[in-house]
Design a protein around this motif. Structure first.
Motif, PDB file in Angstrom:
ATOM      1  N   HIS A 131     119.090  22.217  89.846  1.00 63.90           N
ATOM      2  CA  HIS A 131     119.118  23.462  89.062  1.00 63.90           C
ATOM      3  C   HIS A 131     119.225  23.556  87.643  1.00 63.90           C
ATOM      4  O   HIS A 131     120.308  23.904  87.160  1.00 63.90           O
TER       5      HIS A 131
ATOM      6  N   GLU B 106     131.054  10.978  84.023  1.00 60.47           N
ATOM      7  CA  GLU B 106     131.865   9.599  84.348  1.00 60.47           C
ATOM      8  C   GLU B 106     131.113   8.495  83.615  1.00 60.47           C
ATOM      9  O   GLU B 106     129.824   8.455  83.841  1.00 60.47           O
ATOM     10  N   ARG B 237     125.695  12.370  70.715  1.00 57.73           N
ATOM     11  CA  ARG B 237     124.209  12.372  70.158  1.00 57.73           C
ATOM     12  C   ARG B 237     124.094  12.798  68.770  1.00 57.73           C
ATOM     13  O   ARG B 237     123.378  13.843  68.369  1.00 57.73           O
TER      14      ARG B 237
ATOM     15  N   THR C  63     114.216  22.103  87.870  1.00 60.17           N
ATOM     16  CA  THR C  63     115.860  22.027  87.973  1.00 60.17           C
ATOM     17  C   THR C  63     116.395  22.182  86.443  1.00 60.17           C
ATOM     18  O   THR C  63     115.574  22.538  85.547  1.00 60.17           O
ATOM     19  N   ARG C  64     117.749  22.131  86.471  1.00 60.00           N
ATOM     20  CA  ARG C  64     118.284  22.400  85.163  1.00 60.00           C
ATOM     21  C   ARG C  64     117.856  21.557  84.089  1.00 60.00           C
ATOM     22  O   ARG C  64     117.469  21.836  83.063  1.00 60.00           O
ATOM     23  N   GLN C  65     117.638  20.240  84.423  1.00 58.30           N
ATOM     24  CA  GLN C  65     117.154  19.231  83.269  1.00 58.30           C
ATOM     25  C   GLN C  65     115.567  19.114  83.292  1.00 58.30           C
ATOM     26  O   GLN C  65     115.078  18.874  82.063  1.00 58.30           O
ATOM     27  N   SER C  67     113.213  21.530  83.380  1.00 57.52           N
ATOM     28  CA  SER C  67     112.979  22.721  83.689  1.00 57.52           C
ATOM     29  C   SER C  67     111.422  23.329  83.514  1.00 57.52           C
ATOM     30  O   SER C  67     111.394  24.466  83.764  1.00 57.52           O
ATOM     31  N   GLY C 202     116.219  16.190  69.838  1.00 56.17           N
ATOM     32  CA  GLY C 202     117.013  15.521  70.804  1.00 56.17           C
ATOM     33  C   GLY C 202     116.211  15.176  71.982  1.00 56.17           C
ATOM     34  O   GLY C 202     116.827  14.687  72.906  1.00 56.17           O
ATOM     35  N   ARG C 203     114.705  15.012  71.759  1.00 55.34           N
ATOM     36  CA  ARG C 203     114.027  14.578  72.811  1.00 55.34           C
ATOM     37  C   ARG C 203     112.964  13.458  72.307  1.00 55.34           C
ATOM     38  O   ARG C 203     112.023  13.967  71.756  1.00 55.34           O
ATOM     39  N   GLN C 349     110.910  14.877  80.240  1.00 53.95           N
ATOM     40  CA  GLN C 349     111.974  15.734  80.590  1.00 53.95           C
ATOM     41  C   GLN C 349     112.913  14.728  81.698  1.00 53.95           C
ATOM     42  O   GLN C 349     114.217  15.267  81.965  1.00 53.95           O
ATOM     43  N   VAL C 353     119.173  13.667  79.068  1.00 55.42           N
ATOM     44  CA  VAL C 353     119.580  13.821  77.701  1.00 55.42           C
ATOM     45  C   VAL C 353     121.035  12.999  77.509  1.00 55.42           C
ATOM     46  O   VAL C 353     121.065  12.515  76.111  1.00 55.42           O
ATOM     47  N   TYR C 354     121.555  12.547  78.364  1.00 55.45           N
ATOM     48  CA  TYR C 354     122.705  11.908  78.237  1.00 55.45           C
ATOM     49  C   TYR C 354     122.626  10.241  78.708  1.00 55.45           C
ATOM     50  O   TYR C 354     123.353   9.401  78.792  1.00 55.45           O
ATOM     51  N   ASP C 356     121.510   7.468  77.192  1.00 58.93           N
ATOM     52  CA  ASP C 356     122.082   6.520  76.323  1.00 58.93           C
ATOM     53  C   ASP C 356     123.819   6.258  76.311  1.00 58.93           C
ATOM     54  O   ASP C 356     124.254   5.329  75.776  1.00 58.93           O
ATOM     55  N   LEU C 357     124.054   7.320  76.688  1.00 59.91           N
ATOM     56  CA  LEU C 357     125.593   7.240  77.046  1.00 59.91           C
ATOM     57  C   LEU C 357     126.108   6.308  78.106  1.00 59.91           C
ATOM     58  O   LEU C 357     127.303   5.922  78.299  1.00 59.91           O
ATOM     59  N   GLY C 358     124.995   6.085  79.087  1.00 66.49           N
ATOM     60  CA  GLY C 358     125.525   5.316  80.111  1.00 66.49           C
ATOM     61  C   GLY C 358     126.397   5.927  81.168  1.00 66.49           C
ATOM     62  O   GLY C 358     127.133   5.360  81.823  1.00 66.49           O
ATOM     63  N   VAL C 359     126.363   7.421  81.222  1.00 66.41           N
ATOM     64  CA  VAL C 359     127.293   8.006  82.179  1.00 66.41           C
ATOM     65  C   VAL C 359     126.259   8.101  83.603  1.00 66.41           C
ATOM     66  O   VAL C 359     125.327   7.996  83.726  1.00 66.41           O
ATOM     67  N   THR C 360     127.349   8.279  84.759  1.00 65.00           N
ATOM     68  CA  THR C 360     126.862   8.132  85.988  1.00 65.00           C
ATOM     69  C   THR C 360     125.747   8.981  86.143  1.00 65.00           C
ATOM     70  O   THR C 360     125.961  10.399  85.668  1.00 65.00           O
ATOM     71  N   GLY C 361     124.637   8.897  86.794  1.00 64.14           N
ATOM     72  CA  GLY C 361     123.547   9.926  87.056  1.00 64.14           C
ATOM     73  C   GLY C 361     122.808   9.925  85.892  1.00 64.14           C
ATOM     74  O   GLY C 361     121.726  10.624  86.084  1.00 64.14           O
TER      75      GLY C 361
END
Lengths: 131, 251, 404
Positions: A131, B106, B237, C63-65, C67, C202-203, C349, C353-354, C356-361
């Motif tokens: 979503h 995370e 960012r 979805t949210r990301q 969109s 940012g894209r 899309q 957006v995150y 490069d941060l290497g966060v889960t998901g």
């Protein structure tokens, strides 16, 4: 990927154990799955495997002086929180910065959070990615 | 060409022992930059670069674009992902379960020595150069001229979702009940405008991660922490060039 | 009564009977195609309405990301084709190249049709279309590309209708003025559409001046192919021999198409090479997703083979004379361009957006696939173009152009 699979298997094993009202135990007598506390905040992990095999502790290092045998019994106590730990109770008996790292540091080494809790229990977060 | 080659061949290797102190220090600084990348997001070295987070150096030194200039600084080493902030936000602002205004990310660090993970709370960065407000065709989302909060006028939102795409922080979602895009507004309508000093998330945080305050007030904790030279402060960012007002730090 | 209302020297009754007469001349295949198109249009309208009322989150796969889904890419497909048709036809009747004159009316008409199809699809994508109509006018944001894009395409649509009417009643001076302003509006609208993506800092996958240049070039490329496609089809509908002027014109369109394919190939190669060489954050994963990942089939099959390589080879082999070969080539390109737009919109899309941060998901690409409702709305857009094209050929008598 392997870690996630492992975690999921661990979680499933844990759930199975809880639902049967049993405590699964390894050959040496301690639970081989991670205990995840949900009070006072969700997602604080304790690993018997690590504390016995890596840290070389015995059962009577904690039981029954610091923690009861029953898993997660401690979180029913109203004083089971970070203040108690810093005053040298519960985990704070060892995690005082001397015997083991201070409970007031390295927060995310024990706190796996809601994310970690959900992952261990195979819960897909509704809003995650969607979503 | 040949002569050049010969000359190069005859050059003697100077070795590292001949490096001046300044040069060595230069290398150390490069090391810091690498650490910054490791730490999740580019370093915003306060001493030299903090003005990059603002519209101009002058604005930084003397005058902020907004009064109060609402801002948040996240002490991420304290975040335990208990998500009490998220729950408080959802309750205060009636965020449906399919959406969120703030979220905890995370970051697994398998090779970390002291801990194997780190949590990053994210929300709308209330950017000084907000792209969402630029792209909105109907000015349904706009920057409040007094306090710099990026707000929504839900009655004007046509649901084209271009603000969602423009946001480098995934801070927006479409609220089916409001028939409009919804986002964090630092609890302006639900708390700040009613005299509360903190946002719901910052109030609910049991670990003091989310420090909310006024960047234009020199006595404010946010101001002090962002301007402490020995403290490492960064933004997420920075390459998106939006000059965000949510800062990150440790300790 | 009848004598008081005269259009182009005809009474309304006479006009009506002439039109009915023209519509009755179709073959069985014509009526079959017409009814298929009408059914697609109807189904698309129902699917779009259902989603707008019942909620996009229920009926669409966005979805949210991610969109913006296939409806946005289809919108881009139609309106960029419209710009291309407008630009190619302007070579003849605005800028005076006689070779391109025979297609002027049909190109103008088709440009209107494709623009309408674009609006049809976007109406199903905008979540609150009623607010759009009000606040686009009373609360315009002049820094918003999407506002300019919508407004300019709206202006272009109005002007093109004026232009088309003027072409029908032989008011050529007005038609040329309207046409000239339309060309400017279409180019501005097209580049603002590219700016909707290209100006997003940012894209990284979209950001930069590449997209506006790419959009206008690919517009001319697809526009010339679309003209070849529709003119040859029209020939089959209307029967008879193709006029020699039309043959020369289509041969010239083919040359434009070949040139533009080469330019787009050049762009695509250098974009890919520069990304592979520098591995810029955000862009690299997107390009790799197209080269070897989830979008490889859509990229290599749809964008490279169908849109560029196969039409290039066929257009060259046809020598501008073998009409069947040119029809196949242009059809491949027109439908291949659909995937070209899809890749551009979706791949930009699915990079979180995150990332490069290497966060889960966020380390892996996000997933998107169109739902049945989305696909039916897309087909409805194609149905609309087909329906209007088929009707137009009969009503306007094959868009015949007299010398002027």
């Amino acid at each position: 990927m392997k870690r996630i699979t492992l975690l999921i298997i661990t979680a499933l094993a844990a759930m199975l154990a809880f639902s049967a009202g049993l405590v699964a135990a390894s050959d040496d007598g301690y639970p081989d799955y991670d205990i995840i506390y949900t009070e006072p905040v969700v997602g604080v992990v304790f690993s018997h495997t690590f504390h016995v095999e890596e840290a070389g502790m015995d059962c009577d290092s904690c039981h029954d002086g610091v923690f009861e045998m029953e898993a997660q019994a401690a979180q029913a106590q109203p004083d089971y929180n970070m203040l108690a730990l810093s005053e040298g109770r519960y985990c704070g008996v060892c995690h005082d910065g001397d015997t083991a790292f201070d409970s007031n540091s390295r927060c995310a080494s024990c706190h796996i959070g809601v994310i970690g809790y959900n992952r261990a229990n195979g819960i897909e977060e509704a809003a995650h990615g969607g979503h | 060409m040949n002569k050049m080659k010969l000359k190069l061949d005859k050059l003697i290797n100077e070795g590292v022992e001949n490096l001046s102190v300044e040069e060595r220090r230069g290398f150390l600084k490069m090391g810091l930059v690498v650490t910054g990348v490791f730490a999740g997001g580019s370093l915003l070295s306060v001493t030299s670069n903090v003005d990059k987070a603002f519209a101009s150096a002058n604005q930084f030194a003397e005058k902020y674009p907004y009064k109060p200039h609402y801002s948040m600084i996240m002490h991420i080493d304290r975040c335990i992902d208990c998500e009490l902030c998220k729950a408080a936000c959802a309750e205060t602002n009636k965020v449906p379960n399919y959406g969120f205004r703030t979220q905890i990310l995370e970051r697994p660090i398998p090779d970390g020595i002291d801990q194997k993970r780190e949590f990053l709370p994210v929300l709308c960065n209330h950017c000084n150069v907000a792209q969402c407000t630029r792209v909105c065709p109907t000015k349904a989302t706009y920057k409040n001229q007094q306090n710099g909060i990026v707000m929504m006028d839900t009655s004007k939102c046509i649901g084209c979702l271009s603000c969602q795409l423009a946001c480098p922080y995934n801070a927006r979602y479409f609220n089916e009940e409001k028939w409009a895009v919804d986002k964090c507004n630092f609890c302006f309508d639900t708390r700040l405008s009613k005299g509360e000093k903190l946002t719901a998330c910052s109030d609910a945080c049991p670990a003091g991660v989310r420090v909310f305050g006024d960047l234009s007030n020199q006595r404010d904790r946010v101001y002090k922490e962002v301007h402490t030279v020995s403290r490492t402060v960064w933004v997420l960012r920075p390459e998106a060039g939006t000059k965000p007002n949510v800062f990150y730090t440790r300790g | 009564m009848a004598s008081s209302s005269r259009i182009s020297g005809m009474t309304l009754n006479a006009l009506e009977s002439a039109l009915v007469g023209r519509l009755k001349t179709g073959s069985n295949a014509y009526y079959l195609s017409l009814s298929i198109c009408a059914m697609l249009l109807f189904a698309g309208s129902v699917a779009g309405l259902q989603a707008t009322i019942g909620g996009h989150h229920v009926f669409y796969g966005v979805t949210r990301q991610v969109s913006w889904g296939v409806l946005i890419s289809t919108y881009i497909f139609f309106v960029v084709t419209s710009t291309g048709l407008c630009l190619v036809s302007s070579i003849g009747h605005i800028f005076g190249s006689k070779t391109f004159l025979p297609i002027a009316k049909r190109a103008c008409f088709l440009s209107i049709c494709t623009l309408l199809a674009g609006f049809f699809v976007i109406a199903a994508e905008i979540k609150v279309p009623i607010r759009m109509m009000v606040y686009n006018i009373i609360s315009p944001n002049l820094t918003s590309n999407i506002w300019w894009m919508g407004t300019l395409y709206g202006v272009a649509l109005g002007l093109m209708i004026v232009e088309f009417i003027c072409l029908q009643i032989n008011a050529h001076k007005v038609a040329i003025v309207a046409g000239f302003i339309t060309v400017i509006a279409e180019i501005a609208a097209n580049s603002n559409l590219a700016g909707v993506f290209g100006l997003l800092n940012g894209r990284e996958f979209w950001h930069g001046p590449y997209l506006p240049i790419f959009f206008i070039t690919s517009a001319v490329m697809v526009g010339s192919a679309a003209l070849i496609f529709f003119c040859i089809l029209a020939q089959k509908i209307n029967g008879g021999e193709m006029a020699p002027e039309m043959k020369t014109c289509l041969s010239a369109c083919r040359k434009v198409a070949i040139l533009m394919i080469c330019v787009i190939l050049f762009f695509t190669i250098w974009r890919t090479v520069s990304t592979l060489a520098g591995m810029p954050n955000g862009q690299y994963v997107g390009v790799m997703a197209m080269l070897t990942g989830d979008y490889a089939l859509s990229f290599w099959g749809g964008e490279i083979l169908m849109t560029l390589i196969a039409p290039l080879v066929l257009f060259i082999l046809s020598g501008g004379k073998r009409m069947r070969m040119m029809l196949v080539a242009s059809a491949l390109m027109v439908f291949g361009a659909f995937f070209m737009r899809y890749n551009m919109v979706i791949v930009g899309q699915v990079i979180p957006v995150y990332h490069d941060l290497g966060v889960t998901g966020s380390t892996e690409l996000l997933k998107y696939f169109p739902t049945l409702n989305e696909i039916v709305v897309v087909l409805g857009g194609f149905g609309l173009v087909g329906f209007l094209f088929l009707q137009g050929e009969k009503i306007f008598n094959g868009h015949k152009v007299e010398e002027h």
